[in-house]
Design an enzyme around this catalytic site. Structure first.
Site, PDB file in Angstrom:
ATOM      1  N   ASN A  12      36.880  42.861  23.382  1.00  0.00           N
ATOM      2  CA  ASN A  12      36.491  41.880  24.391  1.00  0.00           C
ATOM      3  C   ASN A  12      37.749  41.114  24.781  1.00  0.00           C
ATOM      4  O   ASN A  12      38.186  40.218  24.061  1.00  0.00           O
ATOM      5  CB  ASN A  12      35.421  40.958  23.782  1.00  0.00           C
ATOM      6  CG  ASN A  12      34.933  39.910  24.764  1.00  0.00           C
ATOM      7  OD1 ASN A  12      35.473  39.780  25.864  1.00  0.00           O
ATOM      8  ND2 ASN A  12      33.928  39.162  24.369  1.00  0.00           N
ATOM      9  N   ARG A 104      34.006  45.361  26.586  1.00  0.00           N
ATOM     10  CA  ARG A 104      33.185  44.470  27.392  1.00  0.00           C
ATOM     11  C   ARG A 104      33.881  44.314  28.740  1.00  0.00           C
ATOM     12  O   ARG A 104      35.049  43.924  28.794  1.00  0.00           O
ATOM     13  CB  ARG A 104      33.070  43.109  26.713  1.00  0.00           C
ATOM     14  CG  ARG A 104      32.345  42.131  27.596  1.00  0.00           C
ATOM     15  CD  ARG A 104      32.410  40.745  27.036  1.00  0.00           C
ATOM     16  NE  ARG A 104      31.638  39.843  27.878  1.00  0.00           N
ATOM     17  CZ  ARG A 104      31.954  38.574  28.087  1.00  0.00           C
ATOM     18  NH1 ARG A 104      33.015  38.056  27.514  1.00  0.00           N
ATOM     19  NH2 ARG A 104      31.211  37.824  28.856  1.00  0.00           N
ATOM     20  N   HIS A 193      26.249  37.761  31.168  1.00  0.00           N
ATOM     21  CA  HIS A 193      25.680  37.735  29.808  1.00  0.00           C
ATOM     22  C   HIS A 193      24.614  38.815  29.643  1.00  0.00           C
ATOM     23  O   HIS A 193      23.726  38.704  28.789  1.00  0.00           O
ATOM     24  CB  HIS A 193      24.975  36.389  29.499  1.00  0.00           C
ATOM     25  CG  HIS A 193      25.878  35.204  29.372  1.00  0.00           C
ATOM     26  ND1 HIS A 193      25.527  33.958  29.808  1.00  0.00           N
ATOM     27  CD2 HIS A 193      27.103  35.066  28.817  1.00  0.00           C
ATOM     28  CE1 HIS A 193      26.487  33.092  29.552  1.00  0.00           C
ATOM     29  NE2 HIS A 193      27.468  33.747  28.949  1.00  0.00           N
ATOM     30  N   ASN A 224      28.774  28.159  25.327  1.00  0.00           N
ATOM     31  CA  ASN A 224      29.586  27.285  26.156  1.00  0.00           C
ATOM     32  C   ASN A 224      29.283  27.612  27.617  1.00  0.00           C
ATOM     33  O   ASN A 224      29.015  26.748  28.427  1.00  0.00           O
ATOM     34  CB  ASN A 224      31.057  27.474  25.787  1.00  0.00           C
ATOM     35  CG  ASN A 224      31.887  26.294  26.236  1.00  0.00           C
ATOM     36  OD1 ASN A 224      31.383  25.186  26.395  1.00  0.00           O
ATOM     37  ND2 ASN A 224      33.151  26.549  26.465  1.00  0.00           N
ATOM     38  N   ARG A 254      30.992  23.960  33.103  1.00  0.00           N
ATOM     39  CA  ARG A 254      30.624  24.349  34.478  1.00  0.00           C
ATOM     40  C   ARG A 254      29.414  23.545  34.949  1.00  0.00           C
ATOM     41  O   ARG A 254      28.498  23.290  34.174  1.00  0.00           O
ATOM     42  CB  ARG A 254      30.263  25.840  34.544  1.00  0.00           C
ATOM     43  CG  ARG A 254      31.407  26.760  34.217  1.00  0.00           C
ATOM     44  CD  ARG A 254      31.020  28.221  34.517  1.00  0.00           C
ATOM     45  NE  ARG A 254      31.969  29.109  33.889  1.00  0.00           N
ATOM     46  CZ  ARG A 254      31.633  30.055  33.011  1.00  0.00           C
ATOM     47  NH1 ARG A 254      30.372  30.263  32.686  1.00  0.00           N
ATOM     48  NH2 ARG A 254      32.559  30.818  32.479  1.00  0.00           N
ATOM     49  N   ARG A 297      27.294  19.604  19.080  1.00  0.00           N
ATOM     50  CA  ARG A 297      27.275  18.843  17.813  1.00  0.00           C
ATOM     51  C   ARG A 297      27.807  17.430  18.022  1.00  0.00           C
ATOM     52  O   ARG A 297      27.253  16.450  17.550  1.00  0.00           O
ATOM     53  CB  ARG A 297      28.143  19.536  16.746  1.00  0.00           C
ATOM     54  CG  ARG A 297      27.504  20.737  16.136  1.00  0.00           C
ATOM     55  CD  ARG A 297      28.521  21.599  15.447  1.00  0.00           C
ATOM     56  NE  ARG A 297      29.371  22.268  16.435  1.00  0.00           N
ATOM     57  CZ  ARG A 297      30.078  23.367  16.207  1.00  0.00           C
ATOM     58  NH1 ARG A 297      30.079  23.908  15.017  1.00  0.00           N
ATOM     59  NH2 ARG A 297      30.780  23.926  17.147  1.00  0.00           N
ATOM     60  N   GLY A 345      21.785  27.530  21.537  1.00  0.00           N
ATOM     61  CA  GLY A 345      20.404  27.998  21.378  1.00  0.00           C
ATOM     62  C   GLY A 345      20.051  28.333  19.944  1.00  0.00           C
ATOM     63  O   GLY A 345      18.933  28.085  19.493  1.00  0.00           O
ATOM     64  N   ASN A 347      21.639  27.101  17.199  1.00  0.00           N
ATOM     65  CA  ASN A 347      21.932  26.045  16.224  1.00  0.00           C
ATOM     66  C   ASN A 347      21.384  24.663  16.535  1.00  0.00           C
ATOM     67  O   ASN A 347      21.175  23.868  15.618  1.00  0.00           O
ATOM     68  CB  ASN A 347      23.452  25.914  16.054  1.00  0.00           C
ATOM     69  CG  ASN A 347      24.064  27.181  15.490  1.00  0.00           C
ATOM     70  OD1 ASN A 347      23.736  27.581  14.380  1.00  0.00           O
ATOM     71  ND2 ASN A 347      24.921  27.826  16.256  1.00  0.00           N
ATOM     72  N   GLU A 397      26.445  40.529  20.799  1.00  0.00           N
ATOM     73  CA  GLU A 397      26.929  41.326  21.927  1.00  0.00           C
ATOM     74  C   GLU A 397      27.791  42.490  21.442  1.00  0.00           C
ATOM     75  O   GLU A 397      27.742  43.580  22.011  1.00  0.00           O
ATOM     76  CB  GLU A 397      27.708  40.423  22.894  1.00  0.00           C
ATOM     77  CG  GLU A 397      26.775  39.469  23.635  1.00  0.00           C
ATOM     78  CD  GLU A 397      27.479  38.317  24.318  1.00  0.00           C
ATOM     79  OE1 GLU A 397      27.840  37.352  23.612  1.00  0.00           O
ATOM     80  OE2 GLU A 397      27.656  38.369  25.542  1.00  0.00           O
TER      81      GLU A 397
HETATM   82  P1  ADP Z   1      30.789  31.089  24.003  1.00  0.00           P
HETATM   83  O1  ADP Z   1      30.628  32.466  23.412  1.00  0.00           O
HETATM   84  O2  ADP Z   1      30.155  30.900  25.332  1.00  0.00           O
HETATM   85  O3  ADP Z   1      32.170  30.523  23.912  1.00  0.00           O
HETATM   86  P2  ADP Z   1      29.069  30.200  21.808  1.00  0.00           P
HETATM   87  O4  ADP Z   1      27.838  30.994  22.034  1.00  0.00           O
HETATM   88  O5  ADP Z   1      29.909  30.516  20.629  1.00  0.00           O
HETATM   89  O6  ADP Z   1      29.948  30.094  23.112  1.00  0.00           O
HETATM   90  O7  ADP Z   1      28.628  28.658  21.727  1.00  0.00           O
HETATM   91  C1  ADP Z   1      29.563  27.649  21.520  1.00  0.00           C
HETATM   92  C2  ADP Z   1      28.853  26.307  21.596  1.00  0.00           C
HETATM   93  O8  ADP Z   1      27.771  26.292  20.662  1.00  0.00           O
HETATM   94  C3  ADP Z   1      29.714  25.141  21.199  1.00  0.00           C
HETATM   95  O9  ADP Z   1      30.435  24.654  22.308  1.00  0.00           O
HETATM   96  C4  ADP Z   1      28.692  24.115  20.720  1.00  0.00           C
HETATM   97  O10 ADP Z   1      28.256  23.326  21.809  1.00  0.00           O
HETATM   98  C5  ADP Z   1      27.525  24.958  20.263  1.00  0.00           C
HETATM   99  N1  ADP Z   1      27.315  24.952  18.808  1.00  0.00           N
HETATM  100  C6  ADP Z   1      27.906  25.724  17.889  1.00  0.00           C
HETATM  101  N2  ADP Z   1      27.462  25.412  16.643  1.00  0.00           N
HETATM  102  C7  ADP Z   1      26.567  24.413  16.791  1.00  0.00           C
HETATM  103  C8  ADP Z   1      25.749  23.635  15.895  1.00  0.00           C
HETATM  104  N3  ADP Z   1      25.765  23.852  14.598  1.00  0.00           N
HETATM  105  N4  ADP Z   1      24.943  22.694  16.437  1.00  0.00           N
HETATM  106  C9  ADP Z   1      24.915  22.482  17.763  1.00  0.00           C
HETATM  107  N5  ADP Z   1      25.650  23.161  18.650  1.00  0.00           N
HETATM  108  C10 ADP Z   1      26.463  24.114  18.174  1.00  0.00           C
END
Ligand code: ADP
Length: 411
Positions: A12, A104, A193, A224, A254, A297, A345, A347, A397
């Site tokens: 990726n 990817r 996605h 994110n 965004r 968080r 979603g 966490n 993924e």
């Molecule tokens: P991407 O792949 O789009 O970069 P992720 O799916 O890894 O992103 O998600 C990252 C985001 O998940 C972080 O910016 C944060 O907001 C959220 N996140 C990660 N861990 C936790 C947690 N334990 N509690 C709440 N939010 C979390």
């Protein structure tokens, strides 16, 4: 391909990063896709800078994570460094056990509706799509070309983020703008996605003990970047991202949906250039624009301390999410499940709770104690009585890309 070639390397490539996983597909098939098939995972960050960093975890040998820092000039050097790490674990890219490399690729336009073995014509088409994915497709192309140079004999497969959404009906995919202008510039809603939406909707059906063709699912991929999709009987019928990943939900940085006239206004009244507006909406908006933080968080921590800006940002995020849940309920007619996935979603229990609060009339509810459970496994968080199942389904993924790649080269 040799008979015992069961490994797939998944790459990726981002503009300055390279994420990778080496998976053994004989294992993942026998264990139903659990982590048992993962031989190595890693990440190269800050490619092109003095402080590049490679983090490599050799899961096959049970070894510790190895981190190295120092300049890695470009993607070619990054992949070579990854190859050296893998070789040190006896998992080198020259191994006859490697069946294929799965890439990817963010934008596949309308042409690529399925994973595709890469040849010169495919490379040309991915290149032709650069104007609609200027941030992503060039990095993906570099990753592919680098991998080809390293193993020219090996099948390289492109798995497109857009592919799952190509089943959207024309009335969902087309913007209500002049048709000739739209067609001349390939302006339509493509969605992104897709690999995650496909994987999570299928896993959700499995969690319900049903075939994907039997269920209608709203998938909420909240990382994110964030997007929602409406999946009817295993086929995507609508998704929130559009021509680019900017449309739809409020994201980390965004804006998601805004009145397009905001952009003219910023140009005419604020004197901003197109590039400045692009950066504003893609990098300085969303949660970070609203409250200065994009990590959920941190936002929750600030809310707990009574921070009103963080609370308003959270409320705006949830309001948008709720609007899409309502819209996709109407689009699907009958919803069997709502599935939460990706970093937020999977966490953030408060996000799941707030997004479905007050939707009992739609048959949606969250059980507080089930919602509080932390787990890496797919699980239901709705109370028994609820008409709609609410699920938390960790996305994967890389596994989905590896499975699609392996299936294609074995076909
Ligand atoms: P991407 O792949 O789009 O970069 P992720 O799916 O890894 O992103 O998600 C990252 C985001 O998940 C972080 O910016 C944060 O907001 C959220 N996140 C990660 N861990 C936790 C947690 N334990 N509690 C709440 N939010 C979390």
């Amino acid at each position: 391909m040799t008979a015992n070639a069961t490994r797939v390397l998944v790459l990726n490539s981002g503009s300055s990063s390279l994420k990778y996983q080496l998976l053994d597909m004989s294992d993942t098939q026998s264990t139903g896709g659990s982590a048992a098939g993962r031989l190595a995972v890693g990440l190269v960050e800050r490619i092109g800078e003095e402080t590049s960093r490679l983090a490599h975890t050799p899961l096959a040998t049970g070894g510790d994570k190895r981190e190295t820092e120092g300049p890695i000039a470009d993607h070619e050097a990054a992949l070579k460094a990854v190859a050296a790490e893998l070789a040190a674990d006896g998992l080198g890219l020259d191994s006859p056990e490697l069946a294929a490399i799965g890439h990817r690729v963010v934008h596949g336009g309308l042409k690529f509706t399925a994973p595709t073995v890469i040849d010169d014509a495919v490379l040309k088409e991915i290149e032709r799509l650069v104007p609609v994915a200027p941030l992503h497709n060039p990095a993906n192309l570099i990753g592919i070309r680098t991998a080809q140079a390293l193993r020219p004999d090996l099948p390289q497969v492109a798995v497109f983020d857009t592919a799952f959404h190509t089943t959207m009906p024309e009335y969902a995919a087309r913007y209500a703008i002049d048709v000739a202008t739209a067609d001349a510039h390939r302006i339509r809603r493509y969605g992104f996605h897709g690999t995650s939406h496909a994987y999570v909707s299928r896993k959700t059906a499995a969690l319900l003990g049903k075939d994907p063709s039997e269920v209608n699912v709203i998938v909420l991929h909240l990382g994110n970047g964030a997007s929602a999709s409406a999946v009817a009987g295993g086929r995507c019928v609508d998704t929130s991202m559009g021509l680019t990943p900017l449309e739809g939900l409020v994201m980390g940085t965004r804006s998601g949906d805004i009145d397009p006239a905001v952009t003219f206004h910023l140009k005419r009244v604020a004197g901003m250039s197109t590039d400045e507006i692009d950066v504003l909406l893609n990098k300085k908006s969303g949660l970070v624009g609203l409250c200065g933080d994009n990590d959920m968080r941190e936002i929750r921590r600030r809310i707990d301390e009574g921070d009103e800006r963080a609370e308003l940002a959270f409320d705006i995020y949830i309001h948008r999410l709720k609007k899409y849940i309502g819209a996709y309920t109407a689009v699907l007619g009958r919803v069997d499940a709502v599935a939460f996935t990706a970093g937020v979603g999977e966490n953030a229990a408060p996000v799941r709770e707030a997004a479905l609060a007050g939707l009992e009339e739609l048959g949606m509810a969250v059980d507080a104690s089930l919602n509080a459970v932390r787990s890496d496994e797919p699980r239901l968080i709705s109370p028994e009585y609820a008409r709609v199942a609410v699920a938390v389904v960790p996305t994967d993924e890389e596994l989905e890309i590896a499975q699609q790649t392996y299936a294609l080269v074995n076909a």
